[in-house]
Scaffold this motif. Structure first.
Motif, short mmCIF file in Angstrom:
data_model
loop_
_atom_site.label_atom_id
_atom_site.label_comp_id
_atom_site.label_asym_id
_atom_site.label_seq_id
_atom_site.Cartn_x
_atom_site.Cartn_y
_atom_site.Cartn_z
N PHE A 245 0.82 -1.20 0.00
CA PHE A 245 0.00 0.00 0.00
C PHE A 245 0.86 1.26 0.00
CE2 PHE A 245 -2.62 -3.20 2.41
CZ PHE A 245 -3.40 -3.55 1.31
N GLY A 246 2.11 1.12 -0.49
CA GLY A 246 3.00 2.26 -0.61
C GLY A 246 3.54 2.76 0.71
N ARG A 247 3.45 1.95 1.77
CA ARG A 247 3.78 2.44 3.11
C ARG A 247 4.42 1.33 3.93
NH1 ARG A 247 0.28 1.72 7.34
NH2 ARG A 247 -1.41 1.38 5.84
N TYR A 248 5.48 1.69 4.68
CA TYR A 248 6.10 0.78 5.63
C TYR A 248 6.01 1.41 7.01
CZ TYR A 248 9.32 -2.45 7.86
OH TYR A 248 9.87 -3.40 8.68
N THR A 249 5.57 0.61 8.00
CA THR A 249 5.31 1.13 9.35
C THR A 249 6.14 0.39 10.39
OG1 THR A 249 3.02 1.62 8.71
CG2 THR A 249 3.53 1.60 11.07
N PHE A 250 6.92 1.15 11.15
CA PHE A 250 7.56 0.62 12.35
C PHE A 250 6.55 0.74 13.49
CE2 PHE A 250 11.21 2.02 9.80
CZ PHE A 250 12.04 0.90 9.87
N VAL A 251 5.97 -0.39 13.91
CA VAL A 251 4.98 -0.42 14.98
C VAL A 251 5.74 -0.64 16.28
CG1 VAL A 251 2.91 -1.57 15.85
CG2 VAL A 251 3.28 -1.37 13.38
N ALA A 252 5.97 0.43 17.04
CA ALA A 252 6.95 0.39 18.12
C ALA A 252 6.31 0.68 19.48
CB ALA A 252 8.07 1.40 17.86
N ASN A 253 6.62 -0.20 20.44
CA ASN A 253 6.22 -0.01 21.84
C ASN A 253 7.46 -0.03 22.70
OD1 ASN A 253 3.02 -0.47 22.71
ND2 ASN A 253 3.53 -1.03 20.61
N TYR A 254 7.87 1.14 23.16
CA TYR A 254 9.02 1.25 24.05
C TYR A 254 8.51 1.71 25.42
CZ TYR A 254 11.64 1.05 19.66
OH TYR A 254 12.16 0.68 18.44
N LEU A 255 7.80 0.82 26.08
CA LEU A 255 7.19 1.11 27.37
C LEU A 255 7.73 0.16 28.44
CD1 LEU A 255 3.48 1.62 26.22
CD2 LEU A 255 5.14 3.40 26.78
N PRO A 256 7.68 0.55 29.71
CA PRO A 256 8.28 -0.28 30.76
C PRO A 256 7.73 -1.70 30.84
CG PRO A 256 7.82 1.92 31.59
CD PRO A 256 7.19 1.84 30.23
N GLN A 257 6.45 -1.91 30.47
CA GLN A 257 5.84 -3.22 30.64
C GLN A 257 6.08 -4.16 29.46
OE1 GLN A 257 4.25 -0.35 30.03
NE2 GLN A 257 2.17 -0.63 29.26
N THR A 258 6.84 -3.74 28.46
CA THR A 258 7.01 -4.55 27.26
C THR A 258 8.18 -5.52 27.40
OG1 THR A 258 8.39 -2.89 26.20
CG2 THR A 258 6.04 -2.75 25.81
N SER A 259 8.13 -6.59 26.61
CA SER A 259 9.21 -7.56 26.53
C SER A 259 10.02 -7.27 25.27
CB SER A 259 8.65 -8.98 26.46
OG SER A 259 7.85 -9.26 27.60
N SER A 260 11.33 -7.43 25.36
CA SER A 260 12.19 -7.11 24.22
C SER A 260 11.97 -8.11 23.09
CB SER A 260 13.66 -7.11 24.64
OG SER A 260 13.92 -6.06 25.54
N ASP A 261 11.63 -7.59 21.92
CA ASP A 261 11.35 -8.46 20.78
C ASP A 261 11.31 -7.62 19.51
OD1 ASP A 261 10.79 -10.78 19.42
OD2 ASP A 261 8.69 -10.91 20.03
N GLY A 262 11.44 -8.28 18.39
CA GLY A 262 11.22 -7.69 17.09
C GLY A 262 10.64 -8.76 16.20
N MET A 263 9.65 -8.41 15.40
CA MET A 263 9.02 -9.41 14.54
C MET A 263 8.72 -8.79 13.20
SD MET A 263 8.23 -12.50 14.26
CE MET A 263 8.40 -12.95 15.97
N GLU A 264 9.24 -9.43 12.15
CA GLU A 264 9.12 -8.92 10.79
C GLU A 264 7.76 -9.21 10.19
OE1 GLU A 264 10.59 -13.17 10.48
OE2 GLU A 264 11.07 -11.44 11.73
N HIS A 265 7.34 -8.32 9.29
CA HIS A 265 6.09 -8.50 8.54
C HIS A 265 6.28 -7.85 7.17
CE1 HIS A 265 4.05 -10.02 12.12
NE2 HIS A 265 4.77 -9.12 12.76
N ARG A 266 5.35 -8.10 6.26
CA ARG A 266 5.54 -7.66 4.86
C ARG A 266 5.79 -6.15 4.74
NH1 ARG A 266 4.92 -10.11 0.20
NH2 ARG A 266 4.06 -8.30 -0.86
N ASN A 267 4.95 -5.37 5.38
CA ASN A 267 5.02 -3.92 5.24
C ASN A 267 5.16 -3.21 6.58
OD1 ASN A 267 4.41 -4.02 2.31
ND2 ASN A 267 2.45 -4.79 3.04
#
Length: 618
Positions: A245-267
């Motif tokens: 859809f002409g767009r790439y999004t970094f969906v980012a949560n840098y909050l104290p309650q989060t677990s460290s992770d990264g997960m790839e997706h198409r866009n």
């Protein structure tokens, strides 16, 4: 009579509906609300229309794209009910642990359930009064047989929350669309008070949608670093992918309650970390950004055939994760150097030392191939088990063993063939990655990877030998020899230091419990293993790590000490021969008081310096 007539009309209509292409059939509609977010619950309604006669099989996924073990997402679903088009309650049966059978419908089923989620990462769902981070396989139920239908998703958002997702929004942002189930499941979605940074890169929209506790200025600085990474990644492949859809999004949560992770997706990519966007944590977060963004080429579009299509009802095994994840691991760190975020010394310390040390000192890669390590993913990729294993002696992550082979191949291509790994990746991209239609048109096999290497080097003998020895086999690379032309030295990190090469858990009674002992280590050779308890070392109680280190400092490699231990066959005293610490590090010649020649300097710069037009050089 009216009811019979309606049933007859419905029976006529349903075959017509299912005679249409799936994209023209009634979309699956999802509505999500969060009336009890403080207790980590979402209430989800799914409406299936234009259904054929007979029971509807509704499922929760058991696995998730980018994850290779089973995760059984149905365990967090409850309060299930279903109704027909008139709101009449329908029979819901549970034929297995993973789904529900809905019977007696009139062509429409509204399926309603409560979802519990309290883990914010790339695999699960994390819901609270502040945000909702939703991995879709962990969140949305689906119906068997309707996988090709489009989906529409609506969110009842608490005040101040907005949506971050690679799903396509309508003009008002009220409804979000996916062309089919595969795309829907591949679309992580974050709900909350997003802070957004958007820019244009090569005609594509790149956006950071971020939840964090820091300042706008910190996010601005983080965005500038991300822009450099995006440019350097694009330079490797000769341009950005055509995002759907002409767009790439970094969906980012840098909050104290989060677990460290990264997960790839198409866009998009899901980025989660409790580290802030300032200080040392920022570089760690940027490393995940670089790794996951590189995946928008490697594994999302340049994709292994044995992962296509992804099966949500079983563990998905691939023989090619050494390439899909391992080569991405190599490039993720290299992108930080090319973007000017690392210096040469930092790159050696943070990236190369770990790779070389793992490849040469851990038992696993001496025994098994990268292909074998890839096939182990269903047992190790966040997989849960309660029985002990021997992976300390049999396994090295496909991230590391793949990165180790990427490093070795890149250096060999540069030294022997006047080409490089970037060229190899571009050749693979051109043949197996560029053609897309919401999915790869030509996914690759292991044979394809070898064949294209032969084309790039114009030496099929070399390509065949490399794959036989190092990919399907487990022969070690000579990293000292390979890194020398770049003026980089492989050496012992703690030369001359005596060690037990053991993991010790110190107990309140001043004893220490052994973890799994490594093949060939002092305790292993002495016949001691996991859960054996060390009572005395060289006549002293192993009170804590400091005391043990003090003891070792007083000895040298080759010394024999007496160890009293309580093993499963009783208490005994055994002789243990100390070894030299085997940890390896990679350092620039300049830091090792060696002369860096002009040829070495040039080789290193051509390898490590930025390739984008604005790429920083050091």
């Amino acid at each position: 009579m009216t009811m019979r007539k309606s049933a007859a009309l419905l029976a006529l209509a349903l075959p017509l509906a299912f005679g249409r292409p799936a994209q023209a059939q009634a979309p699956v509609q999802y509505n999500l609300s969060f009336p009890n977010a403080a207790h980590h619950e979402a209430r989800i309604t799914v409406t299936f229309r234009e259904l054929p006669a007979g029971p509807l099989q509704v499922r929760m996924a058991r696995s998730s794209p980018g994850r290779y073990a089973l995760h059984e997402f149905a365990k967090n679903v409850y309060d299930v009910q279903a109704t027909d088009s008139k709101g009449q309650r329908l029979s819901v049966m549970k034929p297995d642990p993973y789904g529900w059978t809905v019977a007696g419908h009139d062509g429409t089923v509204t399926f309603i359930y409560t979802l519990f989620g309290d883990r914010t990462d790339g695999t699960y769902a994390g819901i609270d009064s502040r945000h909702a981070h939703l991995n879709i396989p962990a969140t949305l139920a689906y119906a068997q047989g309707l996988e090709q239908r489009p989906a529409e998703v609506k969110f009842a958002l608490p005040q101040g929350w907005t949506v971050a997702s690679q799903l396509r929004p309508d003009a008002g942002g009220a409804t979000w669309y996916a062309p089919n189930l595969q795309y829907l499941m591949d679309s992580p979605t974050s709900l909350g008070p997003q802070q957004v940074r958007t820019w244009q890169e090569q005609g594509k929209t790149i956006e950071l949608q971020v939840l964090h506790d820091g300042t706008p200025a910190e996010l601005d600085a983080y965005t500038e670093q991300t822009k450099k990474i995006v440019k350097e990644a694009a330079a490797i492949f000769g341009g950005l992918p055509d995002y759907d859809f002409g767009r790439y999004t970094f969906v980012a949560n840098y909050l104290p309650q989060t677990s460290s992770d990264g997960m790839e997706h198409r866009n998009s990519t899901s980025l989660t970390s409790s580290r802030p966007l300032r200080g040392p944590g920022a570089i760690d977060n940027l490393g995940t950004v670089a790794h996951e963004f590189f995946h928008s080429w490697n594994v999302e579009r340049l994709r292994p055939q044995d992962l296509e299509p992804f099966d949500f009802q079983r563990a998905n095994m691939s023989s090619n994760l050494w390439f899909a994840e391992g080569f991405t691991q190599y490039y993720g760190e290299l992108l930080l150097r090319r973007a000017g975020i690392y210096t040469d010394e930092q790159y050696c310390q943070e990236a190369l030392s770990g790779i070389v040390d793992a490849m040469l000192t851990i038992p696993g890669p001496k025994r098994y191939s990268p292909v074998y390590m890839s096939q182990q993913a269903p047992f190790v990729d966040a997989a849960a088990a309660i029985d002990p294993n021997n992976r300390s002696n049999t396994y090295l992550s496909y991230y590391y063993i793949g990165a180790g082979n990427a490093l070795a191949l890149d250096l060999q291509l540069r030294q022997r063939f006047k080409t490089d790994l970037d060229t190899y990746l571009r050749a693979l991209w051109k043949e197996h990655g560029q053609q897309q239609n919401y999915a790869p048109a030509k996914p690759y096999t292991l044979r394809d990877l070898q064949r294209v290497l032969g084309q790039v080097t114009k030496d099929t003998t070399f390509a065949g030998q490399f794959f036989r020895q190092h990919i399907m086999g487990h022969e070690a690379h000579n990293y000292e020899q390979l890194l020398a032309p770049a003026g980089l030295l492989v050496r012992r990190a703690q030369a001359g230091q005596a060690t037990l090469e053991a993991r010790l858990q110190f107990n309140p009674d001043s004893s220490a419990t052994l973890g799994t002992t490594l093949l060939g280590s002092p305790f292993y050779l002495a016949g001691l293993d996991r859960e054996d308890v060390v009572l005395r070392l060289d006549g002293r109680k192993p009170t804590n790590a400091r005391e043990v280190q003090k003891l070792l400092t007083a000895h040298k490699p080759g010394d024999v000490i007496q160890v009293e231990a309580r093993a499963r066959d009783g208490v005994r005293t055994v002789p243990v021969t100390l070894q030299e610490n085997s940890d390896l590090e990679v350092v620039p010649y300049e830091k090792a008081d060696r002369t860096l020649t002009k040829a070495q300097k040039k080789f290193r710069e051509e390898w490590l310096n930025g390739k984008a037009k604005s790429g920083g050089k050091r």
